[in-house]
Design an enzyme around this catalytic site. Sequence first.
Site, mmCIF file in Angstrom:
data_model
loop_
_atom_site.group_PDB
_atom_site.id
_atom_site.type_symbol
_atom_site.label_atom_id
_atom_site.label_comp_id
_atom_site.label_asym_id
_atom_site.label_seq_id
_atom_site.Cartn_x
_atom_site.Cartn_y
_atom_site.Cartn_z
ATOM 1 N N HIS A 115 -4.173 21.268 55.500
ATOM 2 C CA HIS A 115 -2.973 21.592 54.739
ATOM 3 C C HIS A 115 -2.528 20.292 54.059
ATOM 4 O O HIS A 115 -2.753 19.208 54.592
ATOM 5 C CB HIS A 115 -1.913 22.068 55.742
ATOM 6 N N LYS A 220 7.354 27.859 62.944
ATOM 7 C CA LYS A 220 6.120 28.657 62.946
ATOM 8 C C LYS A 220 5.866 29.270 64.326
ATOM 9 O O LYS A 220 4.923 30.028 64.511
ATOM 10 C CB LYS A 220 4.929 27.789 62.538
ATOM 11 N N CYS A 360 -1.205 25.683 50.153
ATOM 12 C CA CYS A 360 -1.096 24.215 50.335
ATOM 13 C C CYS A 360 -2.404 23.626 50.854
ATOM 14 O O CYS A 360 -2.400 22.678 51.644
ATOM 15 C CB CYS A 360 0.036 23.835 51.287
HETATM 16 N N1 PLP Z 1 -0.078 22.067 58.728
HETATM 17 C C1 PLP Z 1 -0.498 23.331 58.677
HETATM 18 C C2 PLP Z 1 -1.864 23.673 59.207
HETATM 19 C C3 PLP Z 1 0.321 24.314 58.142
HETATM 20 O O1 PLP Z 1 -0.098 25.576 58.083
HETATM 21 C C4 PLP Z 1 1.604 23.944 57.659
HETATM 22 C C5 PLP Z 1 2.479 24.940 57.040
HETATM 23 O O2 PLP Z 1 2.074 25.978 56.614
HETATM 24 C C6 PLP Z 1 1.989 22.612 57.763
HETATM 25 C C7 PLP Z 1 1.124 21.700 58.295
HETATM 26 C C8 PLP Z 1 3.320 22.166 57.285
HETATM 27 O O3 PLP Z 1 4.335 22.708 58.077
HETATM 28 P P1 PLP Z 1 5.842 22.433 57.720
HETATM 29 O O4 PLP Z 1 6.054 22.939 56.325
HETATM 30 O O5 PLP Z 1 6.607 23.198 58.727
HETATM 31 O O6 PLP Z 1 6.047 20.971 57.810
#
Ligand code: PLP
Length: 403
Positions: A115, A220, A360
């Site tokens: 991500h 999440k 993302c």
């Molecule tokens: N890492 C992964 C694998 C994710 O799926 C996400 C969000 O979808 C994030 C990081 C980022 O999470 P946050 O937006 O809560 O910081």
Amino acid sequence: MDNSIKNRFPIFVARPGLVYLDSGATALKPDTAIEAVSGYYRDLSANVGRGLYRTAEETSARFETVRERAARFVGADPEEIVFTRNTTEGINLLEYSLADRVTEGDVIVVTALEHHSNFLPWKRLAKRSGTELRIVPFDIEGRLNPDSLREHIDGRTKIFAFSAVSNVLGSVNDVTALIRAAKAINPGIITVVDAAQAAGHMAVDAREWDCDFLALSGHKMYGPTGVGLLYGKTALLRTLEPYQVGGGMILDSTSETPVYMDAPQRFEAGTPDIAAVLGLEAAIGFVEEIGTDAIHSHEIALATKAAKRLTETFGDSIRILGPATRENGIISFTMDGIHPHDIAQVLGERDICIRAGEHCASPLHRELGIPASARASFSVYNTETDIDRLIEGLKGAVNLFKK
Ligand code: PLP
């Protein structure tokens, strides 16, 4: 999973027709988490670590209780848990605080699964420090292969950052094996696990994984937005430069060199999102009450049925991404002749919530050679009726765009 679980989510009372298949973006909130947030504002509303009156002392005590609970939840000690806003902030904190560990000629290793939140901070750090950024590819099933790390990690590698679960493919990595393999090549390597898609869906155990750092987001895993956790091994955490400076983390601000509090408080400058932290405790309670194993099996069962129905219904015109068999509730796909955004829009008009785009994760989509995908993510409150509604909605999209 019976309907009593779904009844724990008040949003379904307000919106009975809602088919929520976007838990990968954020999970819905159970009654207890909502009550913990509003209960804080109603009954406490004090700051932490400062006041000497009853509500302040109670708030501070409860805040630290959540740290203990969160630590147990991820297999850590309380002093190894930093409250952040989310996974992104946890990783940006590391990018800042680990900057003095990397210099020109070093290597930072990430993966093609990441991500942007676990990719861009490392890309920026590599650029700023003149280090090389290497990207480990994923295998045909969408997983990272521990045996292939030798091709990317060497004695010059300082940091290896990767995700436990892909937010697009739903593939689950063998975190323990990957860390063991990385440390066997270079015992001094710092390992960072992005557990954003793992937490609340499967067991997350920092001790068992033996990672140096781990980041996750409360929202999440059925908790409120505005709170996340960063786990760090004590020996490392204590030596890191604070990310932000200010109130709540200082011992002596008047000396030439400020003296900061020990970890984890040295990373928690300013007033935290107290309500969210208390809500996170309720979310952890919810996950523990049902059990990560039960949640994981429920999600796999639904995603497996959904994948079967999708291929039976749409045949060769649908391409399901990732592993041949589902490893969690995430199922991403593309359909011939319909852009994922159009699919999501048609479904959205029917109150069926899925995600479309790159999620993302541009490097991953580039690797797969597709511009975008549609993603349905199943969670604890989903039922087989949601699969029926998804299939009906997709048939509607196909009919619309065939014309
Ligand atoms: N890492 C992964 C694998 C994710 O799926 C996400 C969000 O979808 C994030 C990081 C980022 O999470 P946050 O937006 O809560 O910081």
